[in-house]
Design a protein around this motif. Structure first.
Motif, mmCIF file in Angstrom:
data_model
loop_
_atom_site.group_PDB
_atom_site.id
_atom_site.type_symbol
_atom_site.label_atom_id
_atom_site.label_comp_id
_atom_site.label_asym_id
_atom_site.label_seq_id
_atom_site.Cartn_x
_atom_site.Cartn_y
_atom_site.Cartn_z
ATOM 1 N N ASN A 1 0.850 -1.191 0.000
ATOM 2 C CA ASN A 1 0.000 0.000 0.000
ATOM 3 C C ASN A 1 0.887 1.243 0.000
ATOM 4 O O ASN A 1 1.591 1.515 0.975
ATOM 5 C CB ASN A 1 -0.901 -0.013 1.241
ATOM 6 C CG ASN A 1 -1.876 1.158 1.254
ATOM 7 O OD1 ASN A 1 -1.818 2.054 0.419
ATOM 8 N ND2 ASN A 1 -2.785 1.143 2.217
ATOM 9 N N PRO A 2 0.858 2.015 -1.099
ATOM 10 C CA PRO A 2 1.728 3.206 -1.161
ATOM 11 C C PRO A 2 1.222 4.366 -0.314
ATOM 12 O O PRO A 2 1.949 5.352 -0.141
ATOM 13 C CB PRO A 2 1.682 3.570 -2.647
ATOM 14 C CG PRO A 2 0.347 3.076 -3.121
ATOM 15 C CD PRO A 2 0.068 1.834 -2.329
ATOM 16 N N LEU A 3 0.011 4.266 0.221
ATOM 17 C CA LEU A 3 -0.563 5.376 0.975
ATOM 18 C C LEU A 3 -0.243 5.226 2.454
ATOM 19 O O LEU A 3 -0.784 4.359 3.151
ATOM 20 C CB LEU A 3 -2.074 5.439 0.760
ATOM 21 C CG LEU A 3 -2.527 5.714 -0.680
ATOM 22 C CD1 LEU A 3 -4.045 5.719 -0.763
ATOM 23 C CD2 LEU A 3 -1.960 7.033 -1.198
ATOM 24 N N GLU B 1 6.037 16.690 -3.223
ATOM 25 C CA GLU B 1 5.068 15.915 -2.452
ATOM 26 C C GLU B 1 3.957 16.835 -1.971
ATOM 27 O O GLU B 1 4.186 18.006 -1.652
ATOM 28 C CB GLU B 1 5.726 15.211 -1.262
ATOM 29 C CG GLU B 1 6.389 16.144 -0.272
ATOM 30 C CD GLU B 1 7.009 15.410 0.899
ATOM 31 O OE1 GLU B 1 7.082 14.171 0.836
ATOM 32 O OE2 GLU B 1 7.416 16.076 1.862
ATOM 33 N N PRO C 1 -1.352 11.509 2.068
ATOM 34 C CA PRO C 1 -0.583 11.801 0.848
ATOM 35 C C PRO C 1 -1.468 11.853 -0.382
ATOM 36 O O PRO C 1 -2.421 11.089 -0.510
ATOM 37 C CB PRO C 1 0.394 10.617 0.785
ATOM 38 C CG PRO C 1 -0.311 9.507 1.493
ATOM 39 C CD PRO C 1 -1.115 10.150 2.585
ATOM 40 N N GLN D 1 -1.643 11.626 -4.613
ATOM 41 C CA GLN D 1 -0.941 10.975 -5.713
ATOM 42 C C GLN D 1 -0.986 11.882 -6.946
ATOM 43 O O GLN D 1 -2.001 12.517 -7.218
ATOM 44 C CB GLN D 1 -1.596 9.630 -6.036
ATOM 45 C CG GLN D 1 -1.702 8.708 -4.827
ATOM 46 C CD GLN D 1 -0.354 8.301 -4.281
ATOM 47 O OE1 GLN D 1 0.460 7.738 -5.004
ATOM 48 N NE2 GLN D 1 -0.110 8.574 -3.020
ATOM 49 N N LYS D 2 0.125 11.926 -7.703
ATOM 50 C CA LYS D 2 0.191 12.779 -8.900
ATOM 51 C C LYS D 2 0.004 11.955 -10.156
ATOM 52 O O LYS D 2 0.649 10.917 -10.333
ATOM 53 C CB LYS D 2 1.502 13.540 -8.956
ATOM 54 C CG LYS D 2 1.566 14.533 -10.123
ATOM 55 C CD LYS D 2 2.742 15.478 -10.010
ATOM 56 C CE LYS D 2 4.056 14.773 -10.231
ATOM 57 N NZ LYS D 2 5.189 15.707 -10.274
ATOM 58 N N LYS D 3 -0.895 12.415 -11.009
ATOM 59 C CA LYS D 3 -1.106 11.789 -12.308
ATOM 60 C C LYS D 3 -1.367 12.891 -13.326
ATOM 61 O O LYS D 3 -2.261 13.711 -13.139
ATOM 62 C CB LYS D 3 -2.294 10.816 -12.261
ATOM 63 C CG LYS D 3 -2.507 10.087 -13.579
ATOM 64 C CD LYS D 3 -3.664 9.104 -13.474
ATOM 65 C CE LYS D 3 -3.861 8.358 -14.790
ATOM 66 N NZ LYS D 3 -4.988 7.389 -14.708
ATOM 67 N N TRP E 1 -2.660 16.474 -8.619
ATOM 68 C CA TRP E 1 -2.584 15.738 -7.364
ATOM 69 C C TRP E 1 -3.996 15.406 -6.880
ATOM 70 O O TRP E 1 -4.901 16.251 -6.963
ATOM 71 C CB TRP E 1 -1.870 16.570 -6.295
ATOM 72 C CG TRP E 1 -0.448 16.898 -6.631
ATOM 73 C CD1 TRP E 1 -0.009 17.970 -7.351
ATOM 74 C CD2 TRP E 1 0.708 16.147 -6.273
ATOM 75 N NE1 TRP E 1 1.367 17.948 -7.455
ATOM 76 C CE2 TRP E 1 1.833 16.829 -6.791
ATOM 77 C CE3 TRP E 1 0.928 14.972 -5.550
ATOM 78 C CZ2 TRP E 1 3.135 16.380 -6.620
ATOM 79 C CZ3 TRP E 1 2.228 14.518 -5.370
ATOM 80 C CH2 TRP E 1 3.313 15.206 -5.911
ATOM 81 N N ASN F 1 -6.450 12.772 -3.959
ATOM 82 C CA ASN F 1 -6.579 11.794 -2.867
ATOM 83 C C ASN F 1 -8.067 11.577 -2.614
ATOM 84 O O ASN F 1 -8.817 12.533 -2.433
ATOM 85 C CB ASN F 1 -5.899 12.293 -1.588
ATOM 86 C CG ASN F 1 -6.013 11.276 -0.460
ATOM 87 O OD1 ASN F 1 -7.080 11.082 0.104
ATOM 88 N ND2 ASN F 1 -4.896 10.644 -0.134
#
Length: 520
Positions: free
Chosen positions: A411-413, A443, A459, A461-463, A467, A469
């Motif tokens: 889990n990256p979160l 970040e 946090p 996430q960038k796409k 950003w 969440n």
């Protein structure tokens, strides 16, 4: 989601400033109740009404409000539909009661009287005390424009549990064969019209016409499990259900009756010789006196409304605590004892890949108060797993592998810093925070009242340079900020914000319930 449509800030000099959400803003109901305590507040209401944008023109033309011969007069005009709706709401009046029965409810106790009435206009009036000075106060007065939220039991705080209590035979009950909720009002045989009104129909005063029977009046509704507030209106008079022991203040010095539509039944077979059996659990903070079970021919039962999620519980049979003998799901409480567990809702799985050589792996999180013994995971061919039921929400958790706390490696979160870093999991996300203007940031986090202003926050996430969440937020108001490379900023794309103690403001977000819990 909704943003509040507008706010007015009224200063001591009587001027209003730009739209801005202040900390500790006062809602209309609170303001009204406060204002009715004295004439100072009374003038605050007057000022508010005069400054209320949609009504400003009519007020300036002395159509909605005026002072005349020492009287303050408020005019309700059927032809001014929008103004009428707002005035009725602000003064807690019902249109049909006002026109058909000239009933002004609690306002009569405050000294208001009917000044004039005809087919389209009703005016109420209250004498002004010339000896009362007007103190506008040292602080700005902030007023928000709330909208009633229709059919939302528990709004804004979800209801954890509830049981009904009636003095005699229930006057609200379920007809299970037809999946209907029946409301009864006994007596009132001489009434011409009786209506049922509650949060299930947005307190409509004429939406549910009760039918006259030989013993009173009856109305039938289709309700989903939850908590509901209601009253009856008999010939324009609001009355609560005198047979219902569950009451809550209605904000106007009266009561609303409360009814819980059940969704679960606890049962305990046997023990028919016991004098008293109680149910206790995590849902009622293990209260040992509250939930008395009903004696049946073969045992005990207690139907109730219970919020979805996982709940620990026990029975107390004549002061002896015991597990549920018909429930195999038991878990340690971390204090040397065990509790029975039951769940309502969808099951999800927590998995940990690898660590197949470990002797034990335990799941722990804020959903179970970080209990270190309760949730033992089962070893699989590729790792560890445990099914669990969580109500919609955003949670923090960790695994305990042979005594060592670790975050979820898949889990990256994560949230936190230093030695305190937890994994994050959202169940049934309903809102996504988006930040578009910082594509080159290293970040970005989001933090606010929804996570107790956790630092550095959740946090994002960038796409494609944006950003985001996704979280679950119950209906209500939230304040938040983004943390961009360590700098706290308000949401550049959200014009709504509250003042804060640092003078930097907090962005404001309102979440509306997506569905009602009733079905008509």
């Amino acid at each position: 989601m909704r943003h509040l449509p507008s706010y007015q800030c009224v200063h001591a000099d009587g001027k209003s400033n730009a739209v801005k959400l202040p900390a500790g803003s006062i809602g209309i109901p609170e303001l009204f109740m406060h204002a009715m305590r004295d004439l100072t507040g009374f003038f605050i209401v007057l000022l508010f009404l005069l400054l209320l944008n949609p009504m400003q023109a009519s007020a300036q033309n002395n159509e909605s409000l005026r002072i005349e011969n020492g009287m303050m007069i408020v005019r309700f005009d059927k032809q001014a539909t929008e103004d009428l709706t707002k005035l009725l709401s602000y003064f807690g009046l019902k249109e049909d009661s006002l026109w058909n029965f000239q009933n002004i409810g609690q306002l009569a106790k405050e000294g208001w009287t009917i000044h004039h009435s005809d087919k389209n206009v009703v005016e109420i009036a209250k004498p002004l005390d010339n000896g009362t000075s007007i103190n506008w106060g040292q602080q700005p007065i902030y007023i928000e424009h709330p909208k009633a939220i229709a059919g939302t039991p528990g709004y804004p705080v979800p209801v954890e549990y509830g049981v009904n209590s009636f003095k005699a035979a229930p006057t609200v009950f379920e007809n299970p064969k037809k999946d209907e909720t029946v409301f009864l009002l006994r007596g009132y045989a001489q009434a011409s019209h009786v209506y049922l009104s509650g949060n299930f129909n947005n307190w409509s005063t004429n939406g549910i016409n009760m039918q006259h029977t030989d013993s009173g009046w009856v109305a039938i509704q289709k309700l989903k499990p939850g908590k509901y507030l209601y009253k009856f209106i008999a010939d324009g008079q609001w009355i609560y259900d005198a047979n219902n022991n569950k009451r809550e203040g209605d904000g106007n010095g009266g009561y609303n009756s409360a009814y819980f539509h059940y969704n679960y039944v606890f049962t305990l077979a046997g023990h028919i010789d016991a004098k008293k059996v109680l149910l206790v659990g995590s849902f009622n903070n293990w209260n040992e006196k509250e939930l008395v079970m009903q004696r049946m021919a073969t045992g005990w039962r207690l139907p109730m409304y219970l919020n979805e999620g996982t709940h620990a519980y026990k029975f107390i049979v004549d002061k002896e605590w015991m597990l549920d003998p018909n429930n195999k799901v038991t878990r340690p409480d971390g204090k040397g004892n065990f509790n029975s567990f039951m769940s309502l809702g969808d099951t999800l799985f927590f998995t940990l890949k690898g660590y197949t050589g470990a002797k034990s792996v335990i799941l722990s999180g804020n959903f179970n108060a970080w209990n270190t013994q309760e949730l033992s995971m089962t070893k699989t061919a590729t790792g560890w797993q445990i099914p669990y039921v969580l109500r919609p929400g955003t949670y923090e958790y960790k695994f305990i592998v042979d005594g060592q706390w670790i975050t979820d490696p898949d889990n990256p979160l994560n949230t936190g810093s230093g030695d305190i870093v937890n994994s994050i999991r959202t169940v049934q996300a309903n809102y996504t925070f988006i930040l578009k203007k910082y594509p080159n940031a290293k970040e970005v986090f989001v933090s606010g009242s929804f996570n107790n202003w956790l630092k550095p926050g959740y946090p994002m996430q960038k796409k494609d340079g944006v950003w985001s969440n996704s979280v679950f937020l119950p209906a209500g108001k939230y304040t938040y900020k983004f943390v961009v490379d360590g700098n706290w900023i308000i949401d550049p794309d959200n014009p709504l914000y509250d003042e804060n103690e640092y003078g930097t403001g907090n962005s404001v977000l309102w979440i509306e319930p997506k569905e009602t819990l009733y079905d008509n």
